[in-house]
Design an enzyme around this catalytic site. Structure first.
Site, PDB file in Angstrom:
ATOM      1  N   SER A 316     -12.164  26.971  27.360  1.00  0.00           N
ATOM      2  CA  SER A 316     -11.336  26.952  28.563  1.00  0.00           C
ATOM      3  C   SER A 316     -11.183  28.344  29.155  1.00  0.00           C
ATOM      4  O   SER A 316     -11.177  29.342  28.435  1.00  0.00           O
ATOM      5  CB  SER A 316      -9.924  26.453  28.217  1.00  0.00           C
ATOM      6  OG  SER A 316      -9.970  25.241  27.518  1.00  0.00           O
ATOM      7  N   HIS A 402      -3.052  22.273  27.433  1.00  0.00           N
ATOM      8  CA  HIS A 402      -3.583  21.939  26.117  1.00  0.00           C
ATOM      9  C   HIS A 402      -2.514  22.058  25.024  1.00  0.00           C
ATOM     10  O   HIS A 402      -2.489  21.249  24.094  1.00  0.00           O
ATOM     11  CB  HIS A 402      -4.789  22.814  25.785  1.00  0.00           C
ATOM     12  CG  HIS A 402      -5.979  22.510  26.650  1.00  0.00           C
ATOM     13  ND1 HIS A 402      -6.585  21.287  26.659  1.00  0.00           N
ATOM     14  CD2 HIS A 402      -6.657  23.273  27.555  1.00  0.00           C
ATOM     15  CE1 HIS A 402      -7.597  21.298  27.514  1.00  0.00           C
ATOM     16  NE2 HIS A 402      -7.661  22.491  28.074  1.00  0.00           N
TER      17      HIS A 402
END
Lengths: 467, 467, 467, 467
Positions: A316, A402
């Site tokens: 990410s 997340h």
């Protein structure tokens, strides 16, 4: 398929809807078509109000309502940006709750304490006419997509026009009910799916642009999976999709992952699934969360299909990192960097301030070459991710997503994304968030209740070196 | 597939759901299964309340919620009638709106007049916890069907247990949104459809029982069409279906229509479509109207596919007619029958009162043979259909349904249904309601606004003879 | 769906084909329809010959040929039994190889030794016109089914009319190529399959009749599987199907297996798959073997899907057994039965000869009650199965089929099928043939090369007691 | 998807087959895998012969045969060009008809005159072992595609290696039977088809290259249709496809047709369908004709769906025209051109000979500018198309294809294809062949029987000016 600049709705869709709805209209014998000027000038606006009132009152029964909804929807599609804003304002203002209803609601509310079964009636009473009007569009062909796109318009106008906020809240509530996770279907997308569906991945992919059909095919190859949620009323339109690479060991570089010439490994031999891109496709569904479910379902799906997979992690970006550095105060810099480090920085870059360095025209060049900078920036990034908060939530939006899902912060990679965008937003840094099956719920709960972020030993050691 | 007597839910479905949901439960690591006694005795009830609270609070994130919903749903399916009633009472009572929330709602309501955009928040506030709990079941496999069946239970308990009414209202509102007509798909059912789907027609058909698979095949033959609405979350489950015969001229006898040995005509040669049976299949969707839409869509569909069709009509029972006769006052009888008629009646049947005749053990025999009775009963039926009202609505439910849809009362047939049920409810009479394409909206509006019923010349002449 | 007695072809199919082919004909502008008398009298026969010649010569190109094939096929379907026989005789006689061609073939054959590449040309040369004519029907809608049904007719006429044998050989060769096993698709049939497909199972099942739709559903339940081969040109028509029961331990009674009230076991708990019925559905495909492949593919399929299954066996009749007993010579009886046994038999039944007993009107009653008979018949059956041969092959056709497939003779069950047919043909005896995965090829080879039949210890001990 | 240069088979297919077939092999317990060297050296060749013999003899029954076919197929796929040629030579030579069989055939042939029913046996006898071996591959997954690709290899080797001709004839015969037109399915391809299928159009298009996915989408747009034939055993593999433009008036320029920026017309408004590209995709199916059927079916399909279409025509190249000019004799030039024309030519181009002009490096420039050349070349082209013959057939292959299908030569367009290839082969000329529904069969018959070519008035007037 040209994009209509003014509205964000695809030309082709509009053309199809116009044609389909015109047919409805012609079958409704007693309702005249409504062909407003694109700007919706006052005369047309007046006619709109009249039509909306008739539609709301339901004259002529269900079939007439149906026809009227088609007329009203057709008219909306003909309008330009100005016209649409005016149309939505009519809906928002003229079809809100009226005083009479509110007074009646007050009476009902008084009875409610003794008769809790009245709650349903009261909610019904507090449903403004505009919401019932919007619901009627659902019965048109592709009506759901129409409403999602209409909300997309609404959200762009809303910023400058707060009276539209209530209408947006109504519409969000409606779409939240209709797009309940229970109605969504998870599908794996492959190279065998229709070209008309796959081209939407190219169009929508927001994180790491898909450069060509050959790039796309590479991302759907046997060791690259792609999953999406679909709604039964919007077949062929992915609502959100995630791209996964099946690899050995956690990946640290997006460019390596996307290399078309890299040899494919057999999916059954992979031990790690790397989620490297998640994209919401419908602006009109903003605020309705699918991402959490998507990741967990895909993890379940992969774990069942490919029992060799042991590790599920993301690769990410850190989209707020460069901005964070740019707004560092001097005090904060002193917290992050020791005197020795600052002097090393100065030696290499000519400045002892990260903030200054990152605004230099050639900072990227300097960063990639210089070793002390690398260490310092990785440390600063760890600090940014773990310690910078917005309330209990991580300041970085991707991190918050997340961590809130129950992942843990696992690795921080130098030069994980050397694309222009990766350098500009994340200083080239990429992060692995780890979804460890047994810990997800515990991590989620801890993050939600206390804001505490679970980190790996590797990240911990970066953090330690700060203090 | 045995029917569970106590609950009306099919055994097989329950078994499948139990298995599917058990898997979910086992994947949720920290939630213990809940295996209540079928009666839900107090100890189990206490545990249920605790679980519901945890589920509502959402501890452990979405995945845990999901698991908990599976545990709670699983437990429900294990209960018997008593246990389920107690379970639903817990939901209804313990998870209604609390006083605090109602007080807050009052504050919000005061602001509403100036800030109409708050309506959405206020509705949200007035949503009781039980509704959010019910929504969570949707994410389970076949969760929608579970909720529909749960409401079916609820409605059977509700009658004796008014505290459940509020819960039913909540659930109806939820299902109304999810079963919006825009989400339903119209499908023609044929002999090429899965046996597992077609057997449901046999099971559900409520108007004219399907006696065998051969009878069913006959009803799906080329000159017999069957259409149903489906919801994407309940594939294989028709929500409502209509059976249509393609014939020449309007039919007056259901037995003729269903005769398996009658020669089939080619659909393209037929000039009339007769809708001879409409069946709602899901008790749990009571109060959510599909019928209107179904008829109109099928009419549209047929009109497009078979341009030879000129007439669209029903062949319908008069289910309240015998009851109406049985409750006639003497005065009313005098209104309906002239002295001469009464004496004729007496000659043939031994009584001059319709009410008395219809309660004789052998009245059916007498009616079918005797001509004056025939005339008198047809007239009485016309009067019943056109003049007996409940407010503005026709007293007869089938009449009200079609008249409200915009049909007109076209013919009244003697001995149109000589089955046991047809004689018992409708004295054998069957009625054609005519759906005339250009008049539907006008008829509907007139009936709704004024209660006026549009009738054919044939019916009018029956009515005239009364006065 | 009434069966056309005279031809074995289904009415409905014929009606559909007639309609479909009529359309073709009407689009072929210059070819007149051909509407023969059902008996195909001489005048019509003459016209048929003319049409066949034109069709063979291909005047007017492919499209005309296509139309002409439709005209010719249409005409065939209109004929009765007599007419069809005459039609096929025309094909067989007038479109066989002519002398000229045979002479040319002789010339070609002389060159063949030096030029083996000419084999293909020679085969082409030896292909009679009638085969090319038959091939043209394939291009009509449902043309393959037409040819299969035509061969079914042909086989029924052939017996009395040997000149048709050559035509049948041609057609078998064509169908053998088209129905090569590589083109067949194995499908599991379930209750979710179309009713129009499932009704064919009821219609075709030859071994143990399906008595009702409820019986059928029971045979498709979770612990009863059904598999069939399909050809892409005959969707919806199973070519051959096998019914399998998933049970614990090898079953010995067909009535127990088919009991609708027996509790179902979970397929994953079963250790044995019992193949209890194999049915070829198309008489027109006689002589083309699918059965071997079907059993082996189903075994593979089940072994993969349900790893708990350890045993694959059949439950099969012994259709030639009663006939065998009826034709026993005295000497043979003496071989089979000892003096003691014969006297025991006499005590119980009044006769010391099996042959006599089995022709008594009440032999079934006597057999089922009397213990010595039971032992004697089981022994006789073992002897019949293992020792009675037709060349190297077992005399019993079912035995030969499974033994040739590589199965071994495992058990012989008393009263395994007490139905009328079971008693009449097999004296109620049923047999398990065992398909043991590692031994199939070895058993097959031994049986083929030497005629040796592999038997279990249980069967061996029955055989031993004979000598 | 890289192309394997040596063989023309796609890498990916090979990899998939290898994997699938390996599984088969591992389930065949007693057959060792065969892993030859890519060149198939003599030792491996010997082993191959042994395996082929075992396979042909069918030891171990059907399952073993199946496994052995997988082993043999697998081995073939591993070979390089040299190895494959050697493999095919083994098949061709060692498994041809032997002398013994030929002698037996001679005996059979003698009987044939009296017993025409023996033809089938004789054909069977004359079927060489190699053909039975090839047939066995059909039962493998994708076996048909394997055989088609094998024939593609075979045809490339055949040229240099005439002994393979017989094998090719055998294989063609087999494929001709399996690819009978009755088994092919016509499908329209659209942008909603799988990307994995559509990419094959890009790969295969032979006439006018598809330059990109955007070009492809343009060719599948609402006013551009694409149709293909598929075989059930090769789903996802078009066998032949045709591209059609729906336009107003017959098109004369391929570049105009393919212009992505040209406005689309609504298909229902078009009066003309222009077939602008027909591509056979499988070299392994050479000699098996689909094209005729494809065009006629597409014409039927379009005529039914879009009744506005009045004209069906092609826009075709003249691929042999430039070559024809290059081989003109002086005498022929004098026939084609008058003295005046030749002097005009000389004025403009410096040469009075077409043959010379067309070999000048800058002839294209000269041609496009100069008016007399234009007239002269169009005339020469008309003469080439109508008068140059190969027996009764037109010399130009494209012309022969359409004329044989029953089309007529309608227009000859100057600069209809200005691409490099169009100029090089056809001197830029494009031709319309007209498929006039009522005349197709008549035209076909005339062309076949007499070689006469039907031409339009426009073409006739070009021809007239020659004489």
């Amino acid at each position: 398929m040209r994009q209509d600049e003014s509205t964000g709705i695809l030309d082709r869709t509009i053309i199809n809807l116009r044609r389909a709805w015109r047919e409805f209209m012609s079958s409704g014998r007693e309702i005249k078509p409504f062909d407003p000027d694109p700007d919706l000038p006052d005369a047309d606006k007046k006619r709109l109000v009249k039509l909306l009132h008739e539609c709301f009152e339901g004259k002529g029964g269900d079939v007439s309502s149906h026809t009227r909804a088609a007329v009203l929807g057709q008219a909306y599609l003909k309008l330009n940006k100005t016209g649409r804003r005016r149309y939505l304002e009519v809906l928002a203002r003229d079809f809100a709750l009226d005083r009479e209803t509110i007074r009646e609601a007050r009476r009902k509310l008084d009875e409610l304490e003794n008769s809790p079964e009245l709650a349903s009636d009261l909610r019904e009473l507090l449903t403004p006419p505009r919401l019932k009007l919007l619901t009627q569009f659902n019965d048109l062909p592709q009506g759901v997509k129409f409403l999602v796109d209409l909300r997309s318009d609404l959200r762009s106008f809303m910023i400058a026009d707060p009276v539209l906020k209530g209408l947006d809240d109504d519409l969000r509530g409606l779409l939240e009910s209709w797009f309940d996770i229970g109605f969504l279907e998870l599908k794996r997308l492959t190279w065998n799916d229709p070209a008309s569906l796959l081209e939407k991945l190219i169009e929508y992919e927001a994180v790491h642009e898909i450069s060509s059909w050959s790039d796309l095919r590479n991302r759907l190859d046997s060791d690259r999976h792609c999953y999406a949620f679909f709604h039964p009323s919007m077949p062929g339109e992915p609502l959100i999709f995630v791209e996964v690479a099946l690899v050995n060991g956690m990946s640290g570089s997006i460019q390596d992952l996307l290399d078309e010439d890299a040899p494919a490994i057999h999916p059954e031999d992979a031990d790690t699934a790397v989620f490297y891109s998640i994209t919401n496709t419908q602006r009109g569904l903003q605020g309705i969360r699918f991402g959490t479910f998507l990741i967990k379902r895909v993890v379940d799906h992969l774990a069942r299909d490919l029992p060799n997979l042991k590790t599920f992690a993301t690769l990410s970006p850190v989209p707020g990192f460069v901005n964070f550095i740019k707004t560092l105060t001097e005090g904060k810099e002193h917290e992050l960097l020791s005197a020795k480090e600052r002097s090393e920085l100065e030696k290499v870059t000519g400045s002892n301030s990260l903030k200054e360095i990152i605004t230099m025209p050639d900072w990227r060049q300097k960063i990639t070459d210089a070793d002390p900078v690398r260490e310092i920036l990785l440390r600063a990034c760890a600090s940014y991710l773990v310690e910078e908060k917005n309330g209990r939530k991580a300041l970085d939006l991707v991190a918050d997503f997340h961590l809130n899902n129950g992942a843990r912060l696992e690795y921080i990679h130098w030069l994980g994304d050397v694309s222009e965008k990766g350098m500009r937003q994340s200083a080239g840094i990429m992060v692995n968030y780890l979804y460890k099956l047994g810990d997800i719920e515990k991590n989620h709960e801890m993050y939600c209740d206390t804001g505490k972020i679970v980190t790996s030993a590797a990240v911990n050691s970066l953090l330690k070196t700060i203090n």
